[in-house]
Scaffold this motif. Structure first.
Motif, PDB file in Angstrom:
ATOM      1  N   VAL A  24      10.358   3.079   2.761  1.00 25.97           N
ATOM      2  CA  VAL A  24       8.974   3.144   2.272  1.00 25.97           C
ATOM      3  C   VAL A  24       8.149   4.065   3.176  1.00 25.97           C
ATOM      4  N   LEU A  25       8.319   3.921   4.476  1.00 27.81           N
ATOM      5  CA  LEU A  25       7.585   4.769   5.419  1.00 27.81           C
ATOM      6  C   LEU A  25       8.064   6.219   5.376  1.00 27.81           C
ATOM      7  N   THR A  26       9.356   6.411   5.369  1.00 26.43           N
ATOM      8  CA  THR A  26       9.934   7.755   5.365  1.00 26.43           C
ATOM      9  C   THR A  26       9.539   8.527   4.107  1.00 26.43           C
ATOM     10  N   ASN A  27       9.332   7.820   3.014  1.00 20.15           N
ATOM     11  CA  ASN A  27       8.965   8.477   1.751  1.00 20.15           C
ATOM     12  C   ASN A  27       7.632   9.203   1.814  1.00 20.15           C
ATOM     13  N   LEU A  28       6.841   8.988   2.847  1.00 21.98           N
ATOM     14  CA  LEU A  28       5.578   9.713   2.994  1.00 21.98           C
ATOM     15  C   LEU A  28       5.791  11.180   3.380  1.00 21.98           C
ATOM     16  N   GLU A  29       6.955  11.471   3.921  1.00 23.17           N
ATOM     17  CA  GLU A  29       7.213  12.825   4.421  1.00 23.17           C
ATOM     18  C   GLU A  29       7.027  13.868   3.327  1.00 23.17           C
ATOM     19  N   GLY A  30       6.207  14.876   3.642  1.00 16.15           N
ATOM     20  CA  GLY A  30       5.983  15.988   2.727  1.00 16.15           C
ATOM     21  C   GLY A  30       5.030  15.698   1.582  1.00 16.15           C
ATOM     22  N   PRO A  72      -4.268   7.758  -1.006  1.00 16.54           N
ATOM     23  CA  PRO A  72      -3.684   6.780  -1.947  1.00 16.54           C
ATOM     24  C   PRO A  72      -2.222   6.425  -1.661  1.00 16.54           C
ATOM     25  N   LEU A  73      -1.402   7.373  -1.245  1.00 14.43           N
ATOM     26  CA  LEU A  73       0.000   7.061  -0.935  1.00 14.43           C
ATOM     27  C   LEU A  73       0.107   6.174   0.303  1.00 14.43           C
ATOM     28  N   HIS A  74      -0.742   6.425   1.296  1.00 11.13           N
ATOM     29  CA  HIS A  74      -0.744   5.581   2.483  1.00 11.13           C
ATOM     30  C   HIS A  74      -1.281   4.195   2.151  1.00 11.13           C
ATOM     31  N   GLU A  75      -2.240   4.115   1.258  1.00 12.09           N
ATOM     32  CA  GLU A  75      -2.760   2.808   0.824  1.00 12.09           C
ATOM     33  C   GLU A  75      -1.644   1.971   0.188  1.00 12.09           C
ATOM     34  N   GLU A  76      -0.766   2.615  -0.578  1.00  9.72           N
ATOM     35  CA  GLU A  76       0.374   1.906  -1.176  1.00  9.72           C
ATOM     36  C   GLU A  76       1.327   1.395  -0.097  1.00  9.72           C
ATOM     37  N   VAL A  77       1.548   2.204   0.932  1.00  8.57           N
ATOM     38  CA  VAL A  77       2.399   1.779   2.041  1.00  8.57           C
ATOM     39  C   VAL A  77       1.766   0.580   2.748  1.00  8.57           C
TER      40      VAL A  77
END
Length: 96
Positions: A24-30, A72-77
């Motif tokens: 889940v955390l790694t998916n933030l890359e890029g 928004p993507l970080h909020e999901e994390v």
């Protein structure tokens, strides 16, 4: 440059659960422009005082870190992390 380091201890400390959250955390890359670097590591000692996951991220400025925090993507994390954390995380932010 701003370095943001966070340590997470999970309720379920099984290898499978840890890997799910690592992904889940790694998916933030890029996916977030302000996020210049991300590294996610998992604990190898598994002691009582150990945290399960370490997150290291880097940003060009404090404003970029603030923008990342509300992205928004970080909020999901953050929503995911609230469901899996055993208490609260700990972090350090510093100039590097």
């Amino acid at each position: 440059m701003i370095t943001h380091v966070v340590f997470f201890k999970l309720k379920d400390r099984s290898p499978e659960s840890i890997q799910v959250t690592k992904q889940v955390l790694t998916n933030l890359e890029g996916k977030i422009d302000e996020l210049r670097h991300i590294e996610v590591g998992t604990d190898i000692l598994h002691q009582d005082r150990s945290y399960d996951i370490a997150l290291i991220t880097k940003f060009d400025s404090l404003d970029d870190l603030k923008a990342y925090d509300v992205h928004p993507l970080h909020e999901e994390v953050k929503k995911h992390m609230k469901t899996v954390l055993d208490g609260t995380s700990v972090c350090v932010d510093f100039e590097s």
